[in-house]
Design an enzyme around this catalytic site. Structure first.
Site, mmCIF file in Angstrom:
data_model
loop_
_atom_site.group_PDB
_atom_site.id
_atom_site.type_symbol
_atom_site.label_atom_id
_atom_site.label_comp_id
_atom_site.label_asym_id
_atom_site.label_seq_id
_atom_site.Cartn_x
_atom_site.Cartn_y
_atom_site.Cartn_z
ATOM 1 N N GLY A 18 101.522 136.163 -46.223
ATOM 2 C CA GLY A 18 102.039 136.867 -45.056
ATOM 3 C C GLY A 18 103.021 136.091 -44.202
ATOM 4 O O GLY A 18 103.337 136.502 -43.087
ATOM 5 N N LYS A 19 103.546 134.996 -44.725
ATOM 6 C CA LYS A 19 104.510 134.202 -43.955
ATOM 7 C C LYS A 19 105.739 135.024 -43.595
ATOM 8 O O LYS A 19 106.211 134.987 -42.450
ATOM 9 C CB LYS A 19 104.954 132.956 -44.752
ATOM 10 C CG LYS A 19 103.881 131.920 -44.963
ATOM 11 C CD LYS A 19 104.384 130.809 -45.881
ATOM 12 C CE LYS A 19 104.647 131.365 -47.273
ATOM 13 N NZ LYS A 19 105.170 130.386 -48.223
ATOM 14 N N ARG A 46 118.840 139.082 -55.046
ATOM 15 C CA ARG A 46 118.121 140.327 -55.305
ATOM 16 C C ARG A 46 118.826 141.451 -54.559
ATOM 17 O O ARG A 46 119.619 141.182 -53.643
ATOM 18 C CB ARG A 46 116.667 140.201 -54.835
ATOM 19 C CG ARG A 46 115.851 139.231 -55.678
ATOM 20 C CD ARG A 46 114.493 138.947 -55.089
ATOM 21 N NE ARG A 46 113.751 137.968 -55.887
ATOM 22 C CZ ARG A 46 112.786 137.197 -55.428
ATOM 23 N NH1 ARG A 46 112.416 137.286 -54.151
ATOM 24 N NH2 ARG A 46 112.167 136.342 -56.222
ATOM 25 N N ARG A 139 101.440 144.175 -54.224
ATOM 26 C CA ARG A 139 102.905 144.185 -54.125
ATOM 27 C C ARG A 139 103.532 145.039 -55.223
ATOM 28 O O ARG A 139 104.564 145.674 -55.026
ATOM 29 C CB ARG A 139 103.452 142.752 -54.279
ATOM 30 C CG ARG A 139 103.290 141.860 -53.066
ATOM 31 C CD ARG A 139 103.798 140.490 -53.431
ATOM 32 N NE ARG A 139 103.988 139.634 -52.273
ATOM 33 C CZ ARG A 139 104.492 138.406 -52.343
ATOM 34 N NH1 ARG A 139 104.861 137.917 -53.511
ATOM 35 N NH2 ARG A 139 104.641 137.679 -51.251
ATOM 36 N N ARG A 150 101.030 132.405 -59.644
ATOM 37 C CA ARG A 150 101.089 132.278 -58.183
ATOM 38 C C ARG A 150 99.734 131.864 -57.613
ATOM 39 O O ARG A 150 99.666 131.084 -56.666
ATOM 40 C CB ARG A 150 101.555 133.593 -57.558
ATOM 41 C CG ARG A 150 103.031 133.894 -57.782
ATOM 42 C CD ARG A 150 103.468 135.145 -57.048
ATOM 43 N NE ARG A 150 104.839 135.507 -57.343
ATOM 44 C CZ ARG A 150 105.909 134.971 -56.751
ATOM 45 N NH1 ARG A 150 105.755 134.022 -55.836
ATOM 46 N NH2 ARG A 150 107.129 135.356 -57.078
ATOM 47 N N ASP A 174 93.627 136.531 -41.773
ATOM 48 C CA ASP A 174 92.670 137.552 -42.196
ATOM 49 C C ASP A 174 92.813 138.821 -41.366
ATOM 50 O O ASP A 174 92.339 139.886 -41.740
ATOM 51 C CB ASP A 174 91.232 137.029 -42.121
ATOM 52 C CG ASP A 174 90.886 136.469 -40.743
ATOM 53 O OD1 ASP A 174 91.798 136.367 -39.892
ATOM 54 O OD2 ASP A 174 89.708 136.141 -40.528
#
Length: 202
Positions: A18-19, A46, A139, A150, A174
């Protein structure tokens, strides 16, 4: 206590933690207070990515030339491509009077610790590996093989964070609102009481 906001902020943590979400929120809320250090990469852009915004997209030859000129404060190779943070990228942010924010991996952290950058190190952690696995699968962009890779890297990132002196603060993501409240304090130069790192496996 010295003013922490005068020092660059290095954020690191596993992919899927979540960075990116936290960074997008802080830049949206404070568009003129912080500057993101734009890294160099040899991977192809991309869809929707712009040279000089998400990354400085360069050839491997150009990257290696910059490397030979000691242009990077940290660099790494991932999935066959090179990534690096240049000294100029950090200076460019500082020249605007904004706090420089860097998003890198633990390999880059080890390299930066050998420089005179003197940043604050913030580790963003998942609550547990099961949650991280679900997030990566959710994702829908990676194959099972890529997800396993990962997760393996994530374990090494958490393992590094457990080493003495690896970070100044840790936030366990969290609950996004709670995590963002703590994240905002750190980015604004306030001290927080760190969360507790989760176990390496569950």
């Amino acid at each position: 206590m010295p003013n922490l906001i005068n020092r660059p902020l290095v954020i690191f943590g596993p992919s899927g933690v979540g960075k990116g979400t936290l960074l997008k929120r802080i830049f949206a809320e404070f568009p003129n207070k912080f500057g993101f250090s734009v890294s160099h990469t040899t991977r192809a852009p991309r869809p929707g990515e712009t040279d000089g915004k998400e990354y400085h997209f360069v050839t491997k030859e150009r990257f290696k030339t910059l490397l030979s000129e000691d242009a990077f404060i940290e660099h790494a190779q991932f999935s066959g491509n090179y990534y690096g943070t240049s000294i100029q990228a950090v200076r460019a942010v500082r020249s605007t009077g904004r706090r420089c924010v860097l998003d890198i991996d633990s390999q880059g952290v080890r390299q930066i610790k050998k420089t005179d950058l003197d940043p604050i190190y913030l580790f963003i952690s998942p609550p547990d590996m099961t949650t991280l696995r679900h997030r990566l699968r959710g994702r829908g962009t990676d194959s099972d093989h890529a997800i396993q890779r990962r997760l393996s890297i994530a374990l090494s990132e958490i393992q590094y964070a457990r080493e003495p002196g690896a970070y100044d603060y840790v936030i366990v993501n969290d609950d996004l609102e709670k995590a963002y409240a703590l994240f905002k304090k750190v980015v604004l130069g306030e001290a927080i009481e760190s969360d507790v790192l989760p176990p390496l496996a569950d």
